[in-house]
Enzyme design. Structure first.
Site, short mmCIF file in Angstrom:
data_model
loop_
_atom_site.label_atom_id
_atom_site.label_comp_id
_atom_site.label_asym_id
_atom_site.label_seq_id
_atom_site.Cartn_x
_atom_site.Cartn_y
_atom_site.Cartn_z
N TYR A 95 -38.92 17.76 -28.06
CA TYR A 95 -37.79 18.51 -28.32
C TYR A 95 -38.45 18.42 -29.81
O TYR A 95 -38.44 17.62 -30.33
CB TYR A 95 -36.70 18.00 -27.90
N SER A 96 -37.66 19.65 -29.74
CA SER A 96 -38.23 20.80 -31.45
C SER A 96 -37.25 20.46 -32.41
O SER A 96 -35.83 20.46 -31.89
CB SER A 96 -38.69 22.16 -31.68
P1 FAD Z 1 -36.81 17.14 -15.17
O1 FAD Z 1 -36.19 16.49 -15.13
O2 FAD Z 1 -38.78 16.89 -16.21
O3 FAD Z 1 -37.07 18.17 -14.65
C1 FAD Z 1 -37.97 19.70 -15.37
C2 FAD Z 1 -37.03 20.71 -14.70
O4 FAD Z 1 -37.74 20.57 -13.04
C3 FAD Z 1 -35.64 19.88 -13.94
O5 FAD Z 1 -34.79 22.08 -13.77
C4 FAD Z 1 -35.31 20.09 -12.21
O6 FAD Z 1 -34.14 20.80 -11.81
C5 FAD Z 1 -36.45 19.86 -11.90
N1 FAD Z 1 -37.05 19.16 -11.33
C6 FAD Z 1 -36.62 17.40 -11.37
N2 FAD Z 1 -37.17 16.92 -10.47
C7 FAD Z 1 -37.97 17.73 -8.93
C8 FAD Z 1 -38.42 17.74 -8.46
N3 FAD Z 1 -38.03 16.34 -7.44
N4 FAD Z 1 -37.77 19.05 -7.25
C9 FAD Z 1 -37.56 20.23 -7.74
N5 FAD Z 1 -37.67 20.70 -9.39
C10 FAD Z 1 -37.66 19.08 -10.08
N6 FAD Z 1 -36.34 21.71 -24.82
C11 FAD Z 1 -35.43 22.43 -25.19
O7 FAD Z 1 -34.36 22.44 -24.71
N7 FAD Z 1 -35.17 22.22 -26.49
C12 FAD Z 1 -36.23 22.33 -27.58
O8 FAD Z 1 -36.38 22.18 -28.70
C13 FAD Z 1 -37.69 21.56 -27.48
N8 FAD Z 1 -38.96 21.03 -27.25
C14 FAD Z 1 -40.09 21.14 -26.63
C15 FAD Z 1 -41.09 21.48 -27.48
C16 FAD Z 1 -42.61 20.71 -26.34
C17 FAD Z 1 -44.00 20.72 -27.29
C18 FAD Z 1 -42.29 20.36 -25.11
C19 FAD Z 1 -43.23 20.14 -24.79
C20 FAD Z 1 -41.07 20.76 -24.52
C21 FAD Z 1 -39.90 21.35 -25.21
N9 FAD Z 1 -38.76 21.23 -24.66
C22 FAD Z 1 -38.18 21.82 -25.61
C23 FAD Z 1 -38.62 21.12 -22.49
C24 FAD Z 1 -38.12 19.80 -22.69
O9 FAD Z 1 -38.81 19.05 -23.35
C25 FAD Z 1 -38.21 19.36 -21.62
O10 FAD Z 1 -39.29 20.02 -20.30
C26 FAD Z 1 -36.97 19.82 -20.92
O11 FAD Z 1 -35.65 19.64 -21.61
C27 FAD Z 1 -36.91 19.42 -19.64
O12 FAD Z 1 -36.58 18.06 -19.62
P2 FAD Z 1 -35.83 17.31 -18.53
O13 FAD Z 1 -36.05 15.84 -18.03
O14 FAD Z 1 -34.45 17.60 -18.30
O15 FAD Z 1 -36.39 17.59 -16.75
#
Ligand code: FAD
Length: 358
Positions: A157-158
């Site tokens: 997260y940034s």
């Molecule tokens: P995850 O659990 O990783 O899932 C991601 C998506 O895939 C979800 O929508 C979920 O429904 C879907 N999913 C998961 N498992 C399955 C499955 N088995 N089948 C189908 N679909 C599935 N995010 C921000 O909000 N703010 C920021 O400032 C930010 N900055 C970032 C900076 C960088 C450099 C990077 C690389 C990413 C950044 N992100 C940011 C994105 C953040 O890191 C996450 O990727 C994001 O919050 C999703 O993570 P999560 O664990 O909630 O979702």
């Protein structure tokens, strides 16, 4: 617990690097780490975890590098930090040695009616150092395990606060997090309550940094939570330079005004500080417009900035925005008689073109 009230809706003043991304398969084949990001301070002992489990640390660093390489791949080649940027510290804390932070605030930035739930989350490191610069990211480790019983990998997260803290001098850090349906880490973060303790790694990222130069011009193009680093740049420049800094230009896209993070504080920013182009793709009373559409209709503004060797371009948000913004920049540069790929290469090599999309 010492809770510091923060008002994100108040005025703004309260407001490596590789050419190709690494796949997860690539990472598991590595015997050693890929080349590190250049010109960074890598925290001493960063690869030696507290429990001496170096293998765990290698697994930790690699996915972070991979995420950043993927996020920065839209720049079309190796980016470098601006020449005047502060030397960043990376990997001060890692999975083998995370730091505990306490939640100081969790505020919804988007209206309750909006289907987009974006949060401004403030965390405090309780006096422990966390040397994050604007544009860097933190890694958050969600508790629990994956369905196959493995610990969750950190999500990045940034930081959306400046280097001296969300509240000046307090060295706390704010994040701007969008709840993803069924997302592991975003739901964990968005549901946090004041006083809860979380595990944090980082800071990470050594190129998406701001120039330490009041005369530098910033062209910031973002969607959604891509506004996080732009907010940190804006606040840092306000604190560092007051009204002596050159005006920044922002193109910011969201579906509707009530789903645009930091809408209130942004409206209050004087145009002498920032020229704002807020653009909506699903607003009932307006024609559908994306950031690239506004860039095209304001091509004179964009051209003038692109042709100024003092301009630093930052693009941040969802991967989907990349192609449209890139095409707009290409056409705007071509209309000005410039070869976009050549110009982009020069800008990138001078630390003046940065992309972070995810
Ligand atoms: P995850 O659990 O990783 O899932 C991601 C998506 O895939 C979800 O929508 C979920 O429904 C879907 N999913 C998961 N498992 C399955 C499955 N088995 N089948 C189908 N679909 C599935 N995010 C921000 O909000 N703010 C920021 O400032 C930010 N900055 C970032 C900076 C960088 C450099 C990077 C690389 C990413 C950044 N992100 C940011 C994105 C953040 O890191 C996450 O990727 C994001 O919050 C999703 O993570 P999560 O664990 O909630 O979702």
């Amino acid at each position: 617990m010492d809770c510091i009230p923060v008002c994100p809706t108040g005025s703004i003043d309260e407001w490596r690097v590789v050419a190709q991304p690494y796949s997860l398969e690539n990472q598991y084949e590595w015997d050693e780490l890929p080349e590190q990001e250049e010109d960074v301070v890598i925290a001493e002992g960063a690869s030696d975890s507290k429990d001496g489990n170096a293998a765990l640390d290698n697994q930790t660093i690699d996915p972070i590098q991979a995420l950043l390489a993927e996020a920065h791949s839209g720049a079309g080649g190796k980016s470098v930090a601006p020449a005047t940027a502060t030397k960043p510290t990376v990997n001060f804390y890692n999975l083998g040695n995370p730091v505990e932070a306490v939640v100081q605030g969790n505020y919804r930035l988007t209206s309750e009616d909006s289907d987009s739930d974006v949060r401004h989350i403030v965390i405090d490191f309780q006096g422990k150092p966390f040397p994050a610069l604007e544009g860097q990211s933190v890694g958050i480790i969600a508790p629990g395990t994956t369905s196959d019983g493995k610990a969750h990998l950190p999500r990045l997260y940034s930081v959306s606060s400046p280097r001296d803290g969300e509240r000046e001098g307090y060295h706390n850090v704010s994040l701007t997090v969008k709840r993803e349906s069924d997302g592991v880490c975003s739901n964990y973060l968005c549901d946090l309550e004041i006083g809860q303790r979380i595990q944090v790694t980082g800071p990470f990222g050594a190129t998406f940094l701001m120039p330490n130069d009041p005369a530098a011009r910033l062209l910031m193009i973002c969607t959604g939570t891509g506004s996080a680093p732009m907010r940190s740049f804006t606040m840092a420049r306000q604190r560092l330079y007051g009204d002596q800094g050159k005006a920044m230009t922002l193109f910011f896209g969201a579906r509707t005004p009530d789903s645009l993070p930091y809408f209130g504080p942004l409206q209050k920013l004087p145009s002498a500080l920032m020229q704002k182009h807020l653009v909506y793709s699903r607003s009932p009373d307006r024609e559908k417009e994306y950031v690239q559409d506004r860039m095209r209709s304001e091509s004179a503004v964009v051209t003038e900035l692109l042709l100024d060797s003092n301009t630093y371009v930052y693009i941040c948000g969802l991967k989907e925005m990349e192609a449209g913004v890139e095409a707009a920049l290409h056409d705007i540069a071509s209309d000005a008689g410039r070869d976009w790929h050549g110009l982009r290469t020069v800008m990138r090599e001078e630390g003046r073109f940065h992309v972070e999309t995810y």
